[in-house]
Design a protein around this motif. Structure first.
Motif, mmCIF file in Angstrom:
data_model
loop_
_atom_site.group_PDB
_atom_site.id
_atom_site.type_symbol
_atom_site.label_atom_id
_atom_site.label_comp_id
_atom_site.label_asym_id
_atom_site.label_seq_id
_atom_site.Cartn_x
_atom_site.Cartn_y
_atom_site.Cartn_z
ATOM 1 N N PHE A 126 0.900 -1.174 0.071
ATOM 2 C CA PHE A 126 -0.054 0.026 0.092
ATOM 3 C C PHE A 126 0.813 1.361 0.100
ATOM 4 C CE2 PHE A 126 1.094 -0.384 4.387
ATOM 5 C CZ PHE A 126 0.892 1.019 4.767
ATOM 6 N N ALA A 127 2.228 1.244 0.449
ATOM 7 C CA ALA A 127 2.837 2.441 0.640
ATOM 8 C C ALA A 127 3.619 2.954 -0.482
ATOM 9 C CB ALA A 127 3.965 2.096 1.805
ATOM 10 N N ALA A 181 -10.392 3.927 -11.209
ATOM 11 C CA ALA A 181 -9.027 4.381 -11.520
ATOM 12 C C ALA A 181 -8.307 4.385 -10.221
ATOM 13 C CB ALA A 181 -9.319 5.898 -11.950
ATOM 14 N N LEU A 182 -8.787 3.741 -9.179
ATOM 15 C CA LEU A 182 -7.970 3.697 -8.011
ATOM 16 C C LEU A 182 -7.087 2.421 -7.987
ATOM 17 C CD1 LEU A 182 -10.579 4.027 -5.105
ATOM 18 C CD2 LEU A 182 -9.186 5.698 -5.967
ATOM 19 N N PRO A 183 -5.964 2.439 -7.225
ATOM 20 C CA PRO A 183 -5.088 1.303 -7.311
ATOM 21 C C PRO A 183 -5.805 0.323 -6.557
ATOM 22 C CG PRO A 183 -4.036 3.496 -6.268
ATOM 23 C CD PRO A 183 -5.295 3.705 -6.570
ATOM 24 N N GLU A 184 -5.402 -0.872 -7.091
ATOM 25 C CA GLU A 184 -6.348 -2.126 -6.835
ATOM 26 C C GLU A 184 -6.832 -2.367 -5.337
ATOM 27 O OE1 GLU A 184 -4.567 -5.904 -8.013
ATOM 28 O OE2 GLU A 184 -6.309 -6.091 -9.317
ATOM 29 N N ILE A 185 -5.745 -2.291 -4.442
ATOM 30 C CA ILE A 185 -5.901 -2.659 -3.006
ATOM 31 C C ILE A 185 -6.887 -1.443 -2.458
ATOM 32 C CG2 ILE A 185 -3.475 -1.670 -2.350
ATOM 33 C CD1 ILE A 185 -5.613 -4.062 -0.430
ATOM 34 N N GLN A 186 -6.842 -0.055 -2.674
ATOM 35 C CA GLN A 186 -7.609 0.918 -2.380
ATOM 36 C C GLN A 186 -8.955 0.616 -2.804
ATOM 37 O OE1 GLN A 186 -6.186 4.994 -3.552
ATOM 38 N NE2 GLN A 186 -4.321 4.625 -2.732
ATOM 39 N N PRO A 201 -12.821 -3.952 11.094
ATOM 40 C CA PRO A 201 -12.038 -5.102 11.642
ATOM 41 C C PRO A 201 -12.272 -6.259 10.476
ATOM 42 C CG PRO A 201 -13.402 -3.956 13.383
ATOM 43 C CD PRO A 201 -13.787 -3.405 12.234
ATOM 44 N N GLU A 202 -13.531 -6.504 10.052
ATOM 45 C CA GLU A 202 -13.679 -7.526 8.999
ATOM 46 C C GLU A 202 -12.716 -7.555 7.883
ATOM 47 O OE1 GLU A 202 -17.669 -8.267 8.171
ATOM 48 O OE2 GLU A 202 -17.165 -10.061 7.005
ATOM 49 N N VAL A 203 -12.751 -6.191 7.099
ATOM 50 C CA VAL A 203 -11.776 -5.672 6.212
ATOM 51 C C VAL A 203 -10.239 -6.089 6.392
ATOM 52 C CG1 VAL A 203 -11.121 -3.905 4.562
ATOM 53 C CG2 VAL A 203 -13.462 -4.134 5.386
ATOM 54 N N CYS A 204 -9.951 -5.581 7.602
ATOM 55 C CA CYS A 204 -8.482 -5.901 7.826
ATOM 56 C C CYS A 204 -8.256 -7.528 8.163
ATOM 57 C CB CYS A 204 -8.436 -5.433 9.462
ATOM 58 S SG CYS A 204 -8.198 -3.686 9.467
ATOM 59 N N GLN A 214 -5.435 -0.281 6.682
ATOM 60 C CA GLN A 214 -6.657 -0.116 6.416
ATOM 61 C C GLN A 214 -7.299 1.323 6.353
ATOM 62 O OE1 GLN A 214 -10.833 -0.097 6.306
ATOM 63 N NE2 GLN A 214 -9.948 0.313 8.059
ATOM 64 N N ARG A 215 -6.954 1.970 7.467
ATOM 65 C CA ARG A 215 -7.328 3.580 7.411
ATOM 66 C C ARG A 215 -6.662 4.303 6.465
ATOM 67 N NH1 ARG A 215 -7.550 2.879 12.639
ATOM 68 N NH2 ARG A 215 -5.669 4.030 13.057
#
Lengths: 236, 86
Positions: A126-127, A181-186, A201-204, A214-215
């Motif tokens: 993500f970074a 258009a967002l990066p896949e993980i976003q 919490p479920e997404v994490c 996640q945030r």
């Protein structure tokens, strides 16, 4: 008597204070009619099933594609998801909404398929975007100004725009385009939170992300969608 | 009571903190600073409102009818499922 538009404070479940200045409906709790829908599905009511299919299949298909890549595999995942929903309908307990459950099945199926097609999403990368600001620096006053860091070009107030423009299909299409258009993980994080209605919490847990990551992903993703909304508002 | 050790949040900072705020992830002190800023800054209230509106609209994006062949396949699968139901 002057009726000044004072903001009204109200408490949210998270403990944060919400500014009820121009209220937008909050995320709905499991809709009361979920129980009726489930009952209808158990009875084998095709009309109700068709209605659900019309409402959610496109959202499901797009999310499945984020996981598995190919459109035809995504279609199979969506079909498997609906069948799993039907097969499990007798055991469904309304601890979560039907919609949340539907998306949970989809992600489970899509991840399994993605793994089989040896397609992996770089959830930890993500970074790679580096430091990204939610709002471009030039929107704020420079360090040499008295009000350094405050708005130079302020945001457009949503309630200054005619309501028809907010209700228009066009604005939803713009958001959908920005979402693509967002990066896949976003994109996946934003969809699970704001389309599927999952809690953080479920997404994490599902994506193997820390709370903070996640945030960050949610923040960056939503920031770009907000920019698309503001651009639309500015065209009015 | 005014605090001398920390300047008020700027609008730029508000824009970066908004997700943490909405997620309930700010410390109590940061949350109070955030809300204090919103009290006097209508522009940042407008900003937060844009974010909330974005969230709502995202939930309504991609609400399109599936293509007819796909819809038909799903209805067919439903009929098969119904037939095999005890």
């Amino acid at each position: 008597m002057v009726n000044s538009p004072q903001p009204i404070l109200e408490s949210s479940s998270s403990g944060a204070i919400l500014w009820n200045v121009h209220p937008v409906p909050r995320r709905a709790p499991p809709p009361a009619h979920d129980a009726e829908i489930v009952e209808a599905l158990r009875r084998g009511d095709e009309e109700v099933f068709g209605m659900l299919v019309s409402e959610y299949s496109t959202q499901l298909l797009r999310l499945a594609q984020d996981f598995v890549g190919s459109r035809s595999v995504a279609e199979e995942v969506v079909q498997d998801t609906w069948l799993a929903l039907l097969d499990g309908i007798d055991r469904f307990e309304s601890r979560s909404s039907l919609k949340t459950w539907l998306f949970r099945i989809l992600v489970y199926k899509a991840k399994a398929r993605g793994a089989r097609e040896s397609r992996t999403i770089p959830f930890s990368s993500f970074a790679t975007e580096g430091q990204v600001r939610a709002v471009p620096e030039e929107r704020f006053q420079g360090a040499d100004k008295t009000w350094a860091g405050h708005w130079a070009t302020p945001p457009i107030a949503v309630n200054s725009v005619p309501e028809e423009r907010i209700l228009a299909r066009e604005v939803r299409d713009r958001i959908a385009t920005a979402l693509d258009a967002l990066p896949e993980i976003q994109r996946i994080v934003v969809k699970l939170r704001d389309v599927a209605g999952w809690e953080a919490p479920e997404v994490c847990k599902e994506l193997g992300l820390t709370d903070a990551n996640q945030r960050v992903l949610l923040h960056r993703g939503r920031a770009k969608l907000r920019a698309a909304l503001e651009q639309y508002l500015g065209e009015g | 009571m005014a605090r001398e050790d920390k300047p008020d949040l700027s609008c730029r900072e508000i824009a970066e903190l908004v997700t943490d705020y909405l997620e309930g992830a700010l410390s109590k002190r940061d949350r109070l600073d955030f809300e204090r800023h919103l009290v006097w800054c209508s522009w940042c209230r407008d900003y937060v409102e844009q974010v909330r509106t974005t969230i709502e609209l995202t939930g309504e994006a991609e609400l399109e009818e599936p293509e007819p062949p796909m819809r038909e396949r799903l209805l067919e699968a439903f009929r098969d499922w119904k037939r095999t139901r005890p």
